[in-house]
Design a protein around this motif. Sequence first.
Motif, PDB file in Angstrom:
ATOM      1  N   SER A 385     -10.510   7.924 -20.907  1.00 47.39           N
ATOM      2  CA  SER A 385     -11.639   7.718 -20.000  1.00 47.39           C
ATOM      3  C   SER A 385     -11.641   6.264 -19.531  1.00 47.39           C
ATOM      4  O   SER A 385     -11.510   5.338 -20.338  1.00 47.39           O
ATOM      5  CB  SER A 385     -12.962   8.023 -20.705  1.00 47.39           C
ATOM      6  OG  SER A 385     -14.049   7.638 -19.895  1.00 47.39           O
ATOM      7  N   SER A 387     -14.240   4.931 -18.182  1.00 49.10           N
ATOM      8  CA  SER A 387     -15.614   4.433 -18.219  1.00 49.10           C
ATOM      9  C   SER A 387     -15.766   3.395 -19.333  1.00 49.10           C
ATOM     10  O   SER A 387     -15.402   3.644 -20.482  1.00 49.10           O
ATOM     11  CB  SER A 387     -16.584   5.582 -18.473  1.00 49.10           C
ATOM     12  OG  SER A 387     -17.889   5.080 -18.683  1.00 49.10           O
ATOM     13  N   ASN A 414     -13.408   9.992 -15.692  1.00 46.96           N
ATOM     14  CA  ASN A 414     -14.438   9.033 -15.311  1.00 46.96           C
ATOM     15  C   ASN A 414     -13.842   7.786 -14.638  1.00 46.96           C
ATOM     16  O   ASN A 414     -14.128   6.658 -15.040  1.00 46.96           O
ATOM     17  CB  ASN A 414     -15.240   8.597 -16.552  1.00 46.96           C
ATOM     18  CG  ASN A 414     -15.783   9.774 -17.327  1.00 46.96           C
ATOM     19  OD1 ASN A 414     -16.327  10.718 -16.754  1.00 46.96           O
ATOM     20  ND2 ASN A 414     -15.636   9.735 -18.648  1.00 46.96           N
ATOM     21  N   MET A 469     -16.754   9.710  -9.160  1.00 53.01           N
ATOM     22  CA  MET A 469     -17.003  10.274 -10.478  1.00 53.01           C
ATOM     23  C   MET A 469     -16.571  11.730 -10.576  1.00 53.01           C
ATOM     24  O   MET A 469     -16.343  12.239 -11.669  1.00 53.01           O
ATOM     25  CB  MET A 469     -18.500  10.139 -10.812  1.00 53.01           C
ATOM     26  CG  MET A 469     -18.843  10.309 -12.264  1.00 53.01           C
ATOM     27  SD  MET A 469     -18.095   9.036 -13.306  1.00 53.01           S
ATOM     28  CE  MET A 469     -18.671   9.549 -14.935  1.00 53.01           C
TER      29      MET A 469
END
Length: 501
Positions: A385, A387, A414, A469
Amino acid sequence: MTVRAVQVIAGADVIAYHSARHGRSIARSIAAEHLRADHIEEALIYPVTTESTDHPGGYRGALDEFYESAAARLAVHLDAGRTVAVISEGDPLFYGSYQHMHKRLAHRYPTEVIPGVTSVSAAAARLGKPLAEADEVLTILPGTLPEEELTARLASTDTAVVMKLGRTFPTVRRAMERSGRLPEAHYVERATMTGERTEKLADIDAETVPYFSVSVVPSRIADLPPGTATSTETATTTETATATATAGEPSGHGEVVVVGTGPAGPLWLTPESRGALAAAEDLVGYTTYLDRVPLRPGQRRHASDNKVESERAELALDLARRGRKVAVVSGGDPGIFAMATAVLEVACQAPYRAIPVRVLPGVTAANAAAARAGAPLGHDYAVISLSDRLKPWEVIAERLHAAAGADLALALYNPGSRSRTWQVGKARELLLEHRAPDTPVILARDIGGPEESVRTVHLADLDPHQVDMRTLLIVGSSQTQAARRDDGTQVVWTPRRYPEG
């Protein structure tokens, strides 16, 4: 029997019916009072009733030969100008023996099929329980299916009828138990006939079950109090969640099931997950994911924002403490950057350790995107990820370096949002230290949804402004190939063989 069936029998010259070797026919016994002494009767006696046979073509070969012979016998009467009534219990085209005559004769002679009352309808009538209401789905299954198939289909449907019990009863009972439907299941034997029996399926002795019996899992809606509707409750903070869930003392343990809906909804929902969502009394989840689940009377829905995972988990577990059956709804697979971790973290704390928690797998966004593109994850790959909301960017960068240095294909979750606009560009720069500029990168957006798009670009040409996203990135390894096929489609795959060092 229908009025039309009685009329047809009265006007027929020949009455034909199927039976086993013992010669007794349920269809004939039902119609017996309408038969005349001058009716010509043709008893079509099956050569086998089980799959044990020494016929060179096996069980299917023996039956095919029998059906051809039976059809030929009836054709003799038809050619002589006689009217033939083939009587069949239930409905003739619903698992009925007549259908085999129909395939062989209907195209050669004028034919009328008289619909009948099915054992399914008769069983429901005798139980006094609706089969399906509103948007419920009724599934009719032969008990001869493999146990795994029966289990999956029972788990995924709202209501069900399983036919052809007899020797299959132990398998059907196990499938009912494994799918969680046994407490709802009823048993009906010889509905509307002499010797009729109705009981809870769990109480039936397998040795007493004949072939002409069915199991019924009736409507769930029918058991709800009149006027029950679906309610929606919103829990967006710990305070709201606690107030909703803990009113009153705990009344026994329920269960929490964490369900992965896949990346887009019903088409990628597993039978087990579909069944868990249908059986739940409460649904807890991020609003977007809850909206994928059909509304069901009697269920309570607790929708919340996507940044309150712990609060959602606590709400679900508090509801289960009160004896509720709770489904926590998650997108994709609940164990991959999703709700399973949040639920288990809270479930391992007091006072929730005794509450049963199950995690049901779902189709991951990475797998769905890869399938749309071809097979870019066909060899070793890593899932990361981008993020940095829950971990620092330095950790992400270190992991990207390690995975890229190991020449793994990468599925990047993400990648960007309105508040995170620079991570994709940084990841591209880092990956170019390990990958060739023309490495295939797949931009998969809204896979399975109405705005689905799948594009393949070179790593050097990856534009962060085209990533949001709802986009998942798949970056190929040094071995990943991209090619355009004759129909104009582009496919990307990573070979399973890796060159020897």
